[in-house]
Scaffold this motif. Structure first.
Motif, PDB file in Angstrom:
ATOM      1  N   ASP A 157       0.835  -1.203   0.000  1.00  0.00           N
ATOM      2  CA  ASP A 157       0.000   0.000   0.000  1.00  0.00           C
ATOM      3  C   ASP A 157       0.869   1.252   0.000  1.00  0.00           C
ATOM      4  O   ASP A 157       2.078   1.197   0.205  1.00  0.00           O
ATOM      5  CB  ASP A 157      -0.993   0.002   1.173  1.00  0.00           C
ATOM      6  N   ARG A 158       0.237   2.391  -0.239  1.00  0.00           N
ATOM      7  CA  ARG A 158       0.977   3.643  -0.349  1.00  0.00           C
ATOM      8  C   ARG A 158       1.535   4.097   0.993  1.00  0.00           C
ATOM      9  O   ARG A 158       2.520   4.837   1.040  1.00  0.00           O
ATOM     10  CB  ARG A 158       0.087   4.743  -0.934  1.00  0.00           C
ATOM     11  N   GLU A 159       0.933   3.674   2.093  1.00  0.00           N
ATOM     12  CA  GLU A 159       1.374   4.105   3.418  1.00  0.00           C
ATOM     13  C   GLU A 159       2.533   3.289   3.955  1.00  0.00           C
ATOM     14  O   GLU A 159       3.114   3.627   4.984  1.00  0.00           O
ATOM     15  CB  GLU A 159       0.192   4.045   4.410  1.00  0.00           C
ATOM     16  N   GLY A 160       2.876   2.188   3.297  1.00  0.00           N
ATOM     17  CA  GLY A 160       3.985   1.355   3.750  1.00  0.00           C
ATOM     18  C   GLY A 160       3.621   0.443   4.899  1.00  0.00           C
ATOM     19  O   GLY A 160       4.475   0.104   5.720  1.00  0.00           O
ATOM     20  N   THR A 161       2.362   0.002   4.958  1.00  0.00           N
ATOM     21  CA  THR A 161       1.918  -0.848   6.064  1.00  0.00           C
ATOM     22  C   THR A 161       1.480  -2.239   5.602  1.00  0.00           C
ATOM     23  O   THR A 161       0.925  -2.997   6.394  1.00  0.00           O
ATOM     24  CB  THR A 161       0.756  -0.176   6.828  1.00  0.00           C
TER      25      THR A 161
ATOM     26  N   LEU B 130       2.393  -5.616 -16.205  1.00  0.00           N
ATOM     27  CA  LEU B 130       1.972  -4.343 -15.629  1.00  0.00           C
ATOM     28  C   LEU B 130       1.017  -3.594 -16.561  1.00  0.00           C
ATOM     29  O   LEU B 130       0.114  -2.885 -16.099  1.00  0.00           O
ATOM     30  CB  LEU B 130       3.195  -3.486 -15.306  1.00  0.00           C
ATOM     31  N   ASP B 131       1.198  -3.746 -17.859  1.00  0.00           N
ATOM     32  CA  ASP B 131       0.276  -3.134 -18.820  1.00  0.00           C
ATOM     33  C   ASP B 131      -1.146  -3.618 -18.555  1.00  0.00           C
ATOM     34  O   ASP B 131      -2.102  -2.830 -18.476  1.00  0.00           O
ATOM     35  CB  ASP B 131       0.728  -3.495 -20.240  1.00  0.00           C
ATOM     36  N   THR B 132      -1.305  -4.919 -18.422  1.00  0.00           N
ATOM     37  CA  THR B 132      -2.629  -5.491 -18.154  1.00  0.00           C
ATOM     38  C   THR B 132      -3.170  -5.019 -16.814  1.00  0.00           C
ATOM     39  O   THR B 132      -4.342  -4.611 -16.699  1.00  0.00           O
ATOM     40  CB  THR B 132      -2.554  -7.026 -18.182  1.00  0.00           C
ATOM     41  N   LEU B 133      -2.327  -5.057 -15.785  1.00  0.00           N
ATOM     42  CA  LEU B 133      -2.773  -4.696 -14.440  1.00  0.00           C
ATOM     43  C   LEU B 133      -3.138  -3.219 -14.341  1.00  0.00           C
ATOM     44  O   LEU B 133      -4.155  -2.851 -13.739  1.00  0.00           O
ATOM     45  CB  LEU B 133      -1.685  -5.038 -13.421  1.00  0.00           C
ATOM     46  N   ILE B 134      -2.308  -2.354 -14.917  1.00  0.00           N
ATOM     47  CA  ILE B 134      -2.587  -0.918 -14.859  1.00  0.00           C
ATOM     48  C   ILE B 134      -3.833  -0.595 -15.684  1.00  0.00           C
ATOM     49  O   ILE B 134      -4.635   0.277 -15.312  1.00  0.00           O
ATOM     50  CB  ILE B 134      -1.361  -0.110 -15.328  1.00  0.00           C
ATOM     51  N   GLY B 135      -4.029  -1.318 -16.790  1.00  0.00           N
ATOM     52  CA  GLY B 135      -5.243  -1.138 -17.568  1.00  0.00           C
ATOM     53  C   GLY B 135      -6.485  -1.472 -16.765  1.00  0.00           C
ATOM     54  O   GLY B 135      -7.483  -0.738 -16.799  1.00  0.00           O
ATOM     55  N   ARG B 136      -6.448  -2.561 -16.042  1.00  0.00           N
ATOM     56  CA  ARG B 136      -7.590  -2.919 -15.193  1.00  0.00           C
ATOM     57  C   ARG B 136      -7.791  -1.904 -14.077  1.00  0.00           C
ATOM     58  O   ARG B 136      -8.923  -1.520 -13.773  1.00  0.00           O
ATOM     59  CB  ARG B 136      -7.385  -4.319 -14.601  1.00  0.00           C
ATOM     60  N   TRP B 137      -6.694  -1.483 -13.472  1.00  0.00           N
ATOM     61  CA  TRP B 137      -6.775  -0.462 -12.413  1.00  0.00           C
ATOM     62  C   TRP B 137      -7.438   0.808 -12.937  1.00  0.00           C
ATOM     63  O   TRP B 137      -8.323   1.385 -12.293  1.00  0.00           O
ATOM     64  CB  TRP B 137      -5.363  -0.181 -11.898  1.00  0.00           C
ATOM     65  N   ALA B 138      -7.042   1.241 -14.120  1.00  0.00           N
ATOM     66  CA  ALA B 138      -7.579   2.478 -14.688  1.00  0.00           C
ATOM     67  C   ALA B 138      -9.082   2.381 -14.948  1.00  0.00           C
ATOM     68  O   ALA B 138      -9.819   3.363 -14.764  1.00  0.00           O
ATOM     69  CB  ALA B 138      -6.842   2.813 -15.984  1.00  0.00           C
ATOM     70  N   SER B 139      -9.554   1.209 -15.367  1.00  0.00           N
ATOM     71  CA  SER B 139     -10.957   1.085 -15.762  1.00  0.00           C
ATOM     72  C   SER B 139     -11.877   0.564 -14.666  1.00  0.00           C
ATOM     73  O   SER B 139     -13.093   0.802 -14.710  1.00  0.00           O
ATOM     74  CB  SER B 139     -11.064   0.162 -16.980  1.00  0.00           C
ATOM     75  N   GLU B 140     -11.319  -0.116 -13.648  1.00  0.00           N
ATOM     76  CA  GLU B 140     -12.165  -0.788 -12.661  1.00  0.00           C
ATOM     77  C   GLU B 140     -12.046  -0.231 -11.247  1.00  0.00           C
ATOM     78  O   GLU B 140     -12.807  -0.629 -10.365  1.00  0.00           O
ATOM     79  CB  GLU B 140     -11.813  -2.283 -12.606  1.00  0.00           C
TER      80      GLU B 140
ATOM     81  N   ASN C 201     -12.091   2.046  -7.783  1.00  0.00           N
ATOM     82  CA  ASN C 201     -12.966   2.993  -7.102  1.00  0.00           C
ATOM     83  C   ASN C 201     -12.323   4.368  -7.117  1.00  0.00           C
ATOM     84  O   ASN C 201     -11.135   4.516  -7.441  1.00  0.00           O
ATOM     85  CB  ASN C 201     -13.221   2.542  -5.669  1.00  0.00           C
ATOM     86  N   ASP C 202     -13.059   5.377  -6.714  1.00  0.00           N
ATOM     87  CA  ASP C 202     -12.525   6.731  -6.670  1.00  0.00           C
ATOM     88  C   ASP C 202     -11.276   6.797  -5.803  1.00  0.00           C
ATOM     89  O   ASP C 202     -11.295   6.342  -4.647  1.00  0.00           O
ATOM     90  CB  ASP C 202     -13.572   7.706  -6.121  1.00  0.00           C
ATOM     91  N   ASN C 203     -10.186   7.336  -6.371  1.00  0.00           N
ATOM     92  CA  ASN C 203      -8.919   7.550  -5.641  1.00  0.00           C
ATOM     93  C   ASN C 203      -8.322   6.267  -5.079  1.00  0.00           C
ATOM     94  O   ASN C 203      -7.502   6.319  -4.160  1.00  0.00           O
ATOM     95  CB  ASN C 203      -9.121   8.567  -4.518  1.00  0.00           C
ATOM     96  N   GLU C 204      -8.703   5.124  -5.607  1.00  0.00           N
ATOM     97  CA  GLU C 204      -8.167   3.853  -5.115  1.00  0.00           C
ATOM     98  C   GLU C 204      -6.756   3.646  -5.657  1.00  0.00           C
ATOM     99  O   GLU C 204      -6.522   3.690  -6.859  1.00  0.00           O
ATOM    100  CB  GLU C 204      -9.066   2.695  -5.540  1.00  0.00           C
TER     101      GLU C 204
ATOM    102  N   ILE D 145      -5.611  -5.907  -4.564  1.00  0.00           N
ATOM    103  CA  ILE D 145      -6.115  -6.727  -3.446  1.00  0.00           C
ATOM    104  C   ILE D 145      -7.633  -6.849  -3.547  1.00  0.00           C
ATOM    105  O   ILE D 145      -8.195  -7.948  -3.491  1.00  0.00           O
ATOM    106  CB  ILE D 145      -5.712  -6.113  -2.095  1.00  0.00           C
ATOM    107  N   ARG D 146      -8.331  -5.698  -3.690  1.00  0.00           N
ATOM    108  CA  ARG D 146      -9.801  -5.713  -3.733  1.00  0.00           C
ATOM    109  C   ARG D 146     -10.323  -6.503  -4.918  1.00  0.00           C
ATOM    110  O   ARG D 146     -11.336  -7.223  -4.819  1.00  0.00           O
ATOM    111  CB  ARG D 146     -10.345  -4.281  -3.777  1.00  0.00           C
ATOM    112  N   ALA D 147      -9.626  -6.389  -6.047  1.00  0.00           N
ATOM    113  CA  ALA D 147     -10.067  -7.096  -7.259  1.00  0.00           C
ATOM    114  C   ALA D 147      -9.699  -8.577  -7.242  1.00  0.00           C
ATOM    115  O   ALA D 147      -9.956  -9.295  -8.218  1.00  0.00           O
ATOM    116  CB  ALA D 147      -9.472  -6.420  -8.490  1.00  0.00           C
TER     117      ALA D 147
END
Length: 572
Positions: free
Chosen positions: A510-514, A533-543, A545-548, A555-557
């Motif tokens: 995570d971004r907080e380092g925890t 990473l192309d596939t993963l970042i593509g999914r992140w961009a389209s799927e 939540n706000d500011n996720e 993890i959530r997906a």
């Protein structure tokens, strides 16, 4: 070490490092004799290890090792020195001396800012080693206990904005460092030509013991909400608790660490446990008690399982905590509430509560050198000549020009821009990326890290642009081996060197380092890494939540399972 037998002491044949330390005459060995041996550029036998306790690692330039071998020459032995700078603060006068020595007496001419909030000299040949220590000593710097089985350089949040709180935290970082230093005079005798004074053997090392610690030990002081020192990478952490802007005590976190060994599932990264709250006056007693408990209970048979994190897993957190309370004569209170909301450095200009101004500069890979298009080293020197405050090295390999009076701000800003130290178009992804030194100097390196990082970041930036998420960034780190110096095991995307051009790809921190990331793909090359990473970042961009954040999304997906308990589920 205590003579009291404990059921928590590991029995068996001791690791050879224990013999080495026991026979070292409190870290003296025969280093002085080796210094006079001009038949080799290196240190021999036990001294190869003992110089680490004096802050140095023997290295060679691996880029030319094979060629030298063909010429029947030994490797080009030299040392890397890591200075002791609790809290990472350097005066302009000290900086000028550091710059001069790097320029005149190192093979590479650079100053390397490190993730341990200090600087390193690389490429110091044997005839210049003693001069190096004496040069630093003249300006109040040493390298005692920045490597080896001791408490190493104590980190402290680089937070000049809340000036009074930072001053208090910084003072405790210095006190902890001094309290836990080796008491042997070996450093002063060998490098500073101090008089050799006979001492009673039993009185030399009351905290560290005659055999010192079972393994390296790392300590931090951190001021929430900024986790800029990555507390979970360290054995002992003091989380500052403030009331009305004044330090009242610390929550104490114990047992973090990131190093592991490829193929050995008894090794793993681990988060630190929160033992509870203490008042400020109990800080040194608790620090000493944690160190001595690890000294006596740590595994001296198997060095791969010798760190504090493994001691806690083996003896139990409650047993370790109870022993610390017993030795310190202090009971932990319930932890005070705190949270981490940021981790990296805050770049650009900021004004502190005292009216002073502070400029945080992004230094790629922490390498301060005059590059063809960016004379960074000359720029830092020119600033040091006029700066009226201090320099603060961050645990993320960056540099803060701190304590700038208002009337000098424009001058410092102009110099920083003139020499390429301050740019307005550095991407968020570049600011959130980091690598260890790795090749060609680190003897443990399996793959590139520092030299590969710029190109790897460029490919990350291309993917963010492709998927229209350039306003966001991903905590991205590369280490050349699994020892953890680049802290990839606290990143959202971490590459861990496995072999030439090959890495294990970890995701899900995570971004907080925890949260520790889990391995997603093993032993893959650059193209395959960025295809994944192309596939993963593509999914992140389209799927998402706000500011996720990316790490939270995977993890959530259910793309990867979170690491909840490293000792039991890191390799699941």
């Amino acid at each position: 070490m205590s003579n009291e037998k404990s059921p928590f002491i590991v029995e068996g044949k001791l690791a050879d490092n224990e013999r080495l330390k026991a026979e070292s005459r409190h870290l003296r060995g025969t280093i002085e004799q080796d210094l006079k041996d001009d038949l080799t550029g290196g240190f021999t036998a036990d001294n190869f290890q003992l110089i680490r306790f004096h802050g140095m690692y023997q290295q060679d330039d691996r880029d030319i090792r094979a060629e030298r071998g063909k010429q029947k020459l030994e490797p080009l032995h030299n040392v890397m020195l890591r200075a002791r700078l609790p809290g990472g603060i350097i005066t302009p006068t000290q900086w000028q001396q550091i710059d001069r020595f790097a320029d005149e007496h190192t093979m590479y001419g650079s100053i390397r800012l490190t993730t341990r909030q200090t600087f390193q000299f690389h490429g110091v040949l044997k005839p210049n080693i003693k001069l190096m220590h004496q040069t630093l000593n003249k300006v109040g710097i040493d390298s005692i206990a920045t490597a080896g089985d001791v408490n190493r350089n104590v980190l402290c949040t680089s937070n000049p904005i809340e000036s009074q709180l930072h001053v208090e935290a910084y003072e405790w970082a210095k006190k902890i460092s001094e309290h836990l230093l080796p008491k042997t005079r070996a450093y002063a005798e060998i490098w500073l030509d101090a008089e050799k004074v006979a001492t009673t053997e039993a009185s030399v090392e009351p905290i560290l013991g005659d055999n010192y610690l079972p393994r390296k030990f790392k300590t931090t002081v951190v001021i929430p909400p900024h986790n800029d020192v990555d507390v979970h990478a360290n054995d002992l952490n003091f989380v500052a608790i403030a009331e009305n802007g004044k330090l009242v005590g610390f929550n104490v976190l114990v047992g973090g660490g990131l190093a592991m060994t490829h193929g050995d599932h008894s090794t793993y990264p681990r988060k630190a446990d929160d033992f509870g709250f203490i008042g400020v006056n109990d800080t040194l007693a608790i620090a000493e008690a944690v160190v001595t408990t690890q000294r006596d209970w740590g595994n001296r048979v198997n060095r791969k399982n010798a760190k504090t994190k493994y001691t806690l897993e083996r003896v139990g957190v409650d047993n370790f905590k109870a022993e610390v309370e017993k030795r310190a004569g202090v009971s932990f209170a319930a932890s005070r509430p705190y949270s981490f909301t940021t981790r990296g450095d805050r770049f650009g200009w900021a004004e502190g509560i005292d009216g002073k101004h502070h400029l945080t500069l992004y230094i790629e890979n922490g390498r301060i050198l005059d590059f063809a298009d960016k004379p960074l080293k000359t720029g830092c020197l020119e600033i040091a000549k006029v700066h009226q405050g201090d320099f603060r090295l961050t645990a993320n390999q960056n540099l803060i020009i701190a304590g700038v009076p208002a009337q000098q701000k424009d001058k410092i800003d102009s110099l920083a821009r003139q020499y390429g130290l301050l740019e307005d178009n550095v991407s968020g992804q570049r600011l959130d990326s980091m690598a260890c030194v790795s090749l060609p100097t680190c003897p443990l390196a399996m793959a590139e890290a520092e030299r590969y990082l710029p190109a790897a970041i460029a490919r990350m930036e291309t993917l963010l642009h492709k998927h229209d998420v350039t306003r966001d960034s991903i905590i991205f780190r590369i280490t050349g081996c699994p020892n953890g110096c680049g802290r990839a095991m606290l990143s959202e995307v971490g590459l861990v060197g496995k072999g030439p051009g090959k890495y294990n790809l970890h995701i899900g921190g995570d971004r907080e380092g925890t949260r520790i990331p889990r391995m997603y793909r093993e032993n893959i090359g650059e193209d395959e890494i960025f295809e994944e990473l192309d596939t993963l970042i593509g999914r992140w961009a389209s799927e998402r939540n706000d500011n996720e954040a990316f790490g939270d999304f995977v993890i959530r997906a259910d793309i990867i399972k979170p690491v909840v308990d490293s000792a039991r589920d890191f390799y699941d």
